[in-house]
Design an enzyme around this catalytic site. Structure first.
Site, mmCIF file in Angstrom:
data_model
loop_
_atom_site.group_PDB
_atom_site.id
_atom_site.type_symbol
_atom_site.label_atom_id
_atom_site.label_comp_id
_atom_site.label_asym_id
_atom_site.label_seq_id
_atom_site.Cartn_x
_atom_site.Cartn_y
_atom_site.Cartn_z
ATOM 1 N N TYR A 73 0.840 -1.196 0.000
ATOM 2 C CA TYR A 73 0.000 0.000 0.000
ATOM 3 C C TYR A 73 0.871 1.242 0.000
ATOM 4 O O TYR A 73 2.043 1.206 0.348
ATOM 5 C CB TYR A 73 -0.970 0.020 1.199
ATOM 6 C CG TYR A 73 -0.309 0.301 2.523
ATOM 7 C CD1 TYR A 73 -0.212 1.602 3.008
ATOM 8 C CD2 TYR A 73 0.228 -0.721 3.288
ATOM 9 C CE1 TYR A 73 0.406 1.870 4.225
ATOM 10 C CE2 TYR A 73 0.844 -0.468 4.498
ATOM 11 C CZ TYR A 73 0.928 0.832 4.963
ATOM 12 O OH TYR A 73 1.544 1.093 6.161
ATOM 13 N N CYS A 74 0.266 2.360 -0.433
ATOM 14 C CA CYS A 74 0.924 3.665 -0.401
ATOM 15 C C CYS A 74 -0.125 4.671 0.076
ATOM 16 O O CYS A 74 -0.992 4.316 0.867
ATOM 17 C CB CYS A 74 1.514 4.017 -1.767
ATOM 18 S SG CYS A 74 0.297 4.131 -3.086
ATOM 19 N N ARG A 75 -0.073 5.890 -0.397
ATOM 20 C CA ARG A 75 -1.051 6.891 0.039
ATOM 21 C C ARG A 75 -2.383 6.716 -0.692
ATOM 22 O O ARG A 75 -3.440 6.735 -0.080
ATOM 23 C CB ARG A 75 -0.501 8.307 -0.157
ATOM 24 C CG ARG A 75 -1.413 9.385 0.440
ATOM 25 C CD ARG A 75 -0.785 10.755 0.406
ATOM 26 N NE ARG A 75 -0.413 11.193 -0.929
ATOM 27 C CZ ARG A 75 -1.233 11.790 -1.791
ATOM 28 N NH1 ARG A 75 -2.479 12.026 -1.473
ATOM 29 N NH2 ARG A 75 -0.790 12.150 -2.980
ATOM 30 N N ILE A 102 -3.565 4.062 1.944
ATOM 31 C CA ILE A 102 -3.853 4.363 3.342
ATOM 32 C C ILE A 102 -4.950 5.429 3.465
ATOM 33 O O ILE A 102 -5.655 5.482 4.468
ATOM 34 C CB ILE A 102 -2.556 4.753 4.108
ATOM 35 C CG1 ILE A 102 -2.760 4.609 5.619
ATOM 36 C CG2 ILE A 102 -2.059 6.121 3.689
ATOM 37 C CD1 ILE A 102 -1.465 4.672 6.428
#
Length: 114
Positions: A73-75, A102
């Site tokens: 996952y990232c932003r 996220i």
């Protein structure tokens, strides 16, 4: 010769949360935050390992076991999707990308640790 079945799939935050719960204490499961170290330190998912996609991701990821199950996952889901493609071409077998990153995770009310 038939090759092993590989899985590269997008998951919603809810599906991701279920996978994390189901794999609690599973040494064959790795949760990876591909954001920068600063972003990671500002808040991340519990148990996540930080491997910065914008740094030397390709080099760092080669140190990981290609047979394990990974959730990235990232932003917002863009860097993690790109990271999943890198892992696909590097020979990893099972990699998942959390859609919306996220940001969507937090919108769903799931916890973030600092």
């Amino acid at each position: 010769m038939l090759s092993e079945q590989s899985i590269f799939k997008d998951l919603t935050p809810k599906e991701s949360q279920e996978m994390i719960k189901k794999n609690d204490n599973n040494p064959q499961f790795v949760l990876i935050d591909v954001r920068t170290q600063g972003e990671y330190q500002g808040g991340h998912l519990e148990g996540a390992v930080n491997v910065d996609y914008q740094s030397d991701f390709k080099t760092e990821i080669e140190k990981f076991d290609k047979g394990k199950k990974y959730l990235l996952y990232c932003r917002t889901g863009i860097r993690s999707d790109n990271a999943m493609q890198i892992m696909r071409y590097a020979g990893f077998k099972e990699v998942y990308n959390m859609l919306g990153g996220i940001s969507f995770w937090a919108d769903e009310g799931f916890s973030i640790v600092k």
